[in-house]
Write an enzyme that holds these catalytic residues in place. Structure first.
Site, PDB file in Angstrom:
ATOM      1  N   HIS A  29       0.815  -1.222   0.000  1.00  0.00           N
ATOM      2  CA  HIS A  29       0.000   0.000   0.000  1.00  0.00           C
ATOM      3  C   HIS A  29       0.846   1.269   0.000  1.00  0.00           C
ATOM      4  O   HIS A  29       0.428   2.307   0.493  1.00  0.00           O
ATOM      5  CB  HIS A  29      -0.956  -0.007   1.194  1.00  0.00           C
ATOM      6  CG  HIS A  29      -2.051  -1.003   1.046  1.00  0.00           C
ATOM      7  ND1 HIS A  29      -3.260  -0.697   0.468  1.00  0.00           N
ATOM      8  CD2 HIS A  29      -2.112  -2.309   1.375  1.00  0.00           C
ATOM      9  CE1 HIS A  29      -4.029  -1.775   0.459  1.00  0.00           C
ATOM     10  NE2 HIS A  29      -3.353  -2.762   1.004  1.00  0.00           N
TER      11      HIS A  29
ATOM     12  N   HIS B  60      -0.171 -15.075   8.465  1.00  0.00           N
ATOM     13  CA  HIS B  60       0.439 -13.953   7.764  1.00  0.00           C
ATOM     14  C   HIS B  60       1.864 -13.743   8.269  1.00  0.00           C
ATOM     15  O   HIS B  60       2.324 -14.416   9.199  1.00  0.00           O
ATOM     16  CB  HIS B  60      -0.379 -12.684   7.986  1.00  0.00           C
ATOM     17  CG  HIS B  60      -1.416 -12.448   6.932  1.00  0.00           C
ATOM     18  ND1 HIS B  60      -1.116 -11.923   5.697  1.00  0.00           N
ATOM     19  CD2 HIS B  60      -2.752 -12.680   6.935  1.00  0.00           C
ATOM     20  CE1 HIS B  60      -2.219 -11.831   4.983  1.00  0.00           C
ATOM     21  NE2 HIS B  60      -3.238 -12.287   5.710  1.00  0.00           N
TER      22      HIS B  60
ATOM     23  N   ASP C 230      -7.700 -12.401  -2.785  1.00  0.00           N
ATOM     24  CA  ASP C 230      -8.084 -13.517  -3.647  1.00  0.00           C
ATOM     25  C   ASP C 230      -8.535 -14.709  -2.818  1.00  0.00           C
ATOM     26  O   ASP C 230      -7.861 -15.083  -1.851  1.00  0.00           O
ATOM     27  CB  ASP C 230      -6.886 -13.947  -4.501  1.00  0.00           C
ATOM     28  CG  ASP C 230      -6.480 -12.888  -5.509  1.00  0.00           C
ATOM     29  OD1 ASP C 230      -7.054 -12.884  -6.603  1.00  0.00           O
ATOM     30  OD2 ASP C 230      -5.592 -12.073  -5.194  1.00  0.00           O
TER      31      ASP C 230
END
Length: 419
Positions: A17, A106, A364
């Site tokens: 980002h 993650h 996704d």
């Protein structure tokens, strides 16, 4: 590190980002025609928002060449490539819950452990957004490989969850034993693969099942993994740097550096363990006279085509860590994406308490359809880097007096000579 390759070096930059992502390509040969139009097709194949079974993040991923070319020709100097992040939403991640809890599976926790600080939005450098630089650099390598040696690289989806294009059977424990799979490797190309959107599995029945399978997990706010198979055709024999940089080791390194990868197998792979050596061995035979290969290889670069080939190809085009001229093929496993919208239990960063986290953002439900061009890009970087190393070796040898007794002709292998 963020740099890949020795002779053809690629350094990527950017987080999921930040304002932009991109790369520097160092070592590209001078004198090759190159514009954004050569790179953009692969960027478009990788971009988000392609279908209902991919992330809805709306990024055009328009690549811009910043340096290293003039009037559409490479100068031999570093090529700078940039892609703006036009639809970044760091606010999706700016809440106290995410600040307190690492997301399950993650890289939040491991990045914090390594660096003492982490990106507060998205996956940072562990995000698939980082792969934009790889795909852009790969497109440059692919153009050189195609122009100089006719090398073609095609990847496609072969499984999603429990749905397989070539399911293992007692008769064919490995696809390398399946004639239908081996025939497909000889003919498959990207145009054919892209006829089977959105999944990119070149089989109508399997592709439909896979699409429905992914949609089921998407609707349940869950995710699923899969595998991507890649074939590299028209590779010259002699590529690879034993012992520690064998060609399959370099390919494995490249593939397992892609986010979400969990496995790599080449040739017969793990299924080959179930085949006896008498069947698994690849007998050598005289190579056929292939005019297409001659057009790109011997005719264009003075590269003698291999006098031998193999009757079968359980080796996957590599023996002893060195390419043997046969098609190189391998398979890469991708795990289910870690970000799902279901509530999951986790612990705070200090480990003092437990809580529930429901991840937000756009992600996704299955990464394999968009991973296809990323696999192709990393394969092209490996082949390009090894090709340049072999070209340097043969150019250095060319200046020495010829040996009187050798097993093969002194000019066998990759040559920089042109005809």
């Amino acid at each position: 590190m963020s740099t890949f390759g020795k002779s053809f070096r690629v350094t990527t930059y950017g987080e999921s980002h930040c304002r932009s992502v991109g790369c520097i390509v160092d070592g590209c040969p001078p004198g090759m025609q190159l514009t954004e139009d050569d790179i953009q097709p692969q960027m478009t194949r990788r971009r988000p928002g392609q279908s209902a079974i991919t992330t809805p993040r709306n990024e055009k991923d328009r690549v811009m060449i910043q340096s290293g070319t003039e009037f559409g020709v490479t100068l031999g100097t570093p090529i700078g490539l940039i892609v703006l992040n036009e639809d970044q939403r760091p606010k999706d991640y700016g809440n106290k819950t995410i600040d307190l809890y690492p997301r399950p599976s993650h890289a939040d926790w491991t990045y914090l452990e390594k660096y003492g600080v982490k990106a507060s939005s998205g996956g940072g450098r562990s995000s698939a957004r980082e792969t934009i630089g790889r795909v852009a650099a790969g497109a440059i390598a692919e153009k050189y490989l195609k122009l100089s040696y006719g090398i073609e690289i095609t990847a496609f989806v072969t499984s999603v969850g429990a749905v397989h294009m070539f399911p293992p059977t007692s008769e064919f424990p490995t696809p390398s034993q399946n004639p239908a799979f081996m025939d497909l490797l000889q003919t498959i190309d990207r145009a054919t693969v892209d006829k089977f959107l959105p999944v990119r599995c070149p089989d109508e029945q399997a592709s439909k099942k896979m699409e429905e399978y992914i949609a089921k997990f998407r609707d349940a706010h869950d995710s699923i993994g899969g595998t991507v198979t890649c074939v590299i055709k028209n590779v010259p024999s002699g590529l690879g740097e034993p012992c520690f940089d064998k060609l399959e080791a370099e390919l494995a390194h490249a593939m397992l550096s892609i986010p979400a990868t969990k496995g790599f197998e080449i040739g017969s792979g793990f299924g080959g363990c179930e085949v006896p050596g008498s069947i698994h061995n690849d007998p050598f035979i005289r190579a056929p006279d292939d005019s297409a290969t001659a057009e790109y290889g011997a005719a264009r670069n003075g590269v003698p085509r291999p006098k031998l080939t193999t009757k079968t190809n359980n080796s996957g085009g590599i023996q002893g860590g060195i390419s043997n001229g046969a098609p190189i093929y391998f398979r890469v496993a991708f795990k289910p994406p870690a970000t799902i919208s279901q509530e999951q239990t986790t612990a705070t960063y200090d480990g003092e308490s437990e809580g529930v986290l429901a991840a937000k953002g756009r992600h996704d439900p299955c990464v394999v359809p968009r991973a296809v061009p990323i696999v192709e890009a990393m394969a092209s970087l490996v082949i390009m880097d090894n090709l340049m190393q072999q070209m340097a070796r043969h150019e250095a040898r060319r200046h020495l007096p010829p040996l009187q007794q050798t097993v093969a002709p002194a000019d066998n292998g990759v040559s920089m000579e042109t005809s």
